[in-house]
Design an enzyme around this catalytic site. Sequence first.
Site, PDB file in Angstrom:
ATOM      1  N   HIS A  55      42.112  28.061  45.354  1.00 51.06           N
ATOM      2  CA  HIS A  55      42.478  28.356  43.958  1.00 51.06           C
ATOM      3  C   HIS A  55      43.378  27.302  43.316  1.00 51.06           C
ATOM      4  O   HIS A  55      43.608  27.330  42.114  1.00 51.06           O
ATOM      5  CB  HIS A  55      43.044  29.763  43.788  1.00 51.06           C
ATOM      6  N   ASN A  68      38.235  34.768  40.688  1.00 55.21           N
ATOM      7  CA  ASN A  68      37.039  35.564  40.977  1.00 55.21           C
ATOM      8  C   ASN A  68      36.009  34.743  41.759  1.00 55.21           C
ATOM      9  O   ASN A  68      34.822  34.854  41.530  1.00 55.21           O
ATOM     10  CB  ASN A  68      36.443  36.056  39.633  1.00 55.21           C
ATOM     11  N   GLY A  69      36.505  33.914  42.675  1.00 63.31           N
ATOM     12  CA  GLY A  69      35.588  33.027  43.399  1.00 63.31           C
ATOM     13  C   GLY A  69      35.094  33.579  44.718  1.00 63.31           C
ATOM     14  O   GLY A  69      34.179  33.030  45.329  1.00 63.31           O
ATOM     15  N   GLY A  70      35.698  34.707  45.163  1.00 60.71           N
ATOM     16  CA  GLY A  70      35.428  35.181  46.524  1.00 60.71           C
ATOM     17  C   GLY A  70      34.282  36.170  46.629  1.00 60.71           C
ATOM     18  O   GLY A  70      34.017  36.943  45.712  1.00 60.71           O
ATOM     19  N   GLN A 117      35.031  27.049  39.143  1.00 62.80           N
ATOM     20  CA  GLN A 117      35.832  26.090  39.891  1.00 62.80           C
ATOM     21  C   GLN A 117      34.879  25.046  40.478  1.00 62.80           C
ATOM     22  O   GLN A 117      33.665  25.215  40.473  1.00 62.80           O
ATOM     23  CB  GLN A 117      36.693  26.771  40.947  1.00 62.80           C
ATOM     24  N   ASN A 141      45.001  37.227  41.849  1.00 64.21           N
ATOM     25  CA  ASN A 141      43.762  37.490  42.582  1.00 64.21           C
ATOM     26  C   ASN A 141      43.144  38.773  42.027  1.00 64.21           C
ATOM     27  O   ASN A 141      43.849  39.765  41.824  1.00 64.21           O
ATOM     28  CB  ASN A 141      44.064  37.709  44.075  1.00 64.21           C
ATOM     29  N   ILE A 142      41.830  38.778  41.843  1.00 66.20           N
ATOM     30  CA  ILE A 142      41.198  39.965  41.250  1.00 66.20           C
ATOM     31  C   ILE A 142      41.280  41.175  42.180  1.00 66.20           C
ATOM     32  O   ILE A 142      41.198  42.314  41.735  1.00 66.20           O
ATOM     33  CB  ILE A 142      39.736  39.682  40.817  1.00 66.20           C
ATOM     34  N   ASP A 143      41.519  40.936  43.481  1.00 70.48           N
ATOM     35  CA  ASP A 143      41.607  42.083  44.399  1.00 70.48           C
ATOM     36  C   ASP A 143      43.038  42.612  44.566  1.00 70.48           C
ATOM     37  O   ASP A 143      43.283  43.493  45.371  1.00 70.48           O
ATOM     38  CB  ASP A 143      40.998  41.742  45.771  1.00 70.48           C
ATOM     39  N   LYS A 169      42.108  43.853  50.889  1.00 71.76           N
ATOM     40  CA  LYS A 169      41.436  42.839  51.706  1.00 71.76           C
ATOM     41  C   LYS A 169      40.523  43.494  52.748  1.00 71.76           C
ATOM     42  O   LYS A 169      39.619  42.858  53.271  1.00 71.76           O
ATOM     43  CB  LYS A 169      42.460  41.967  52.452  1.00 71.76           C
TER      44      LYS A 169
END
Length: 519
Positions: A234, A125-127, A201, A262-264, A407
């Site tokens: 990641h 969830n870093g994006g 992170q 990936n959360i997406d 995306k």
Amino acid sequence: INSVITVFSFYSLLLRGNLSKAVANGGMAQFQEMMRQQLESSMHTELEKLLDTTTGAEREVSKKDFEGFKNLFHRFLQVKGPSVEWIKIQRPPEDSIQPYDKIAARGLPDNVADSLNKLVVVKLNGGLGTSMGCKGPKSLISVRNENTFLDLTVQQIEHLNKTYNTDVPLVLMNSFNTDEDTKKILQKYTHHRVKIHTFNQSRYPRINKESLLPVATSLTMTGQNTEGWYPPGHGDIYASFYNSGLLDQLIAQGKEYIFVSNIDNLGATVDLHILHHLVSQPNGKRCEFVMEVTDKTRADVKGGTLIQYEGKLRLLEIAQVPKAHVDEFKSVSKFKIFNTNNLWISLAAIKRLQEQKAMDMEIIVNPKTLDGGQNVVQLETAVGAAIKCFDNALGINVPRSRFLPVKTTSDLLLVMSNLYSLEAGSLTMSPKREFPTTPHVKLGSSFTKVQEYLTRFESIPDMLELDHLTVSGDVTFGKNVSLKGTVIIIANHGDRIDIPAGSMLENKIVSGNLRILDH
């Protein structure tokens, strides 16, 4: 990389008058080693200066982060040429990539709850949502019936916990970009039957491409310094999860595996068959790492693939491929599968590898240009690249439905449409669609930003029988439009096309100017 080092260090040594001494005393190899040591020493000095710009807890966190960064920087300076020799690449042995059907054919045990209680779901969830024109974390974009990526994830896990009376927790790996906004939102899930943990992170310094030194002048995230930092990909999950103390906490609770995705990726739901396969292995043969792969299509030619290399299963990314072999890498016939980034990993194995400092991932060198025009380099790693470090690693070739990433707004149109039905946070393809492949959708630049995209559709078209949709230019869709077969809509520059409400377009090309004016 070496050319950067050579040019920079050549001048630095020249300034010190050491050049003739260095070359005379042992030739080029020793000369380069001296340069590396000089660069590393300069980097360490600059990092210490950065640490001195703050105190207390922030200093301690940054100090831990910098340990990881120093290790990455050291390895970056050692790199000589490509990280793989093409001639050594082999196809993985038959039994190292199992078909999903074979795993599922074993059925499920009566005590599914026992397996689930050993599981932790981790979402990357870093994006940020910037590529889709949104501010804040990408996980907070609405994707279906006002539900965000995060809402759907919580609904899925809550459904599992209620159905099987289990306690599967959700762990979010945030970055400094997403942490604050995510934590604010988490309050709304306090009455849901899901325990939610977060950890951050690392925060690494971007380095100037010329000097190979940090561009930031202090640890603050204000002014020009904001651009001086980045989350290092990641692959950082192993170190930051371990450093956060959460890994040990979960092991103490009897948890054995994490399911990372990936959360997406809306297809990345907990799969009971894969979980059962993992926990039912005999102790000596315990599989420590499963990578879900799926068959390549022409849309996936850049995706990382699994290879056999020096006796180990290994992830090969396009960035590691020598230029002469890129076309071969993209070929669907030689490399038939790609990594979905849905991974199942043993917690005990992560702990062991971290403590032995044996986690080895190829470095991804990511060049960037800052707003002021300065060229910088980011050193990153990918979570799947660690597969070669784990024992009895396995690929499972899963159905395409487990890879449904959002995306772009083209992907968003698919998941918002009647192609999918939503139940307990999971999207499944509608049984009314006669063939299981997803249509190919390509929306033009007028649709890139989510807000703009939403204004162009009065309602999402019926796409059950659509194969291919291309839209370019200033195009809007009225209510209850139906699209079938191949539909191409192109509004030329300065023209606008309004597709009238109730239209049915089947195998049509629409171009020119079709403007429906209110009377």
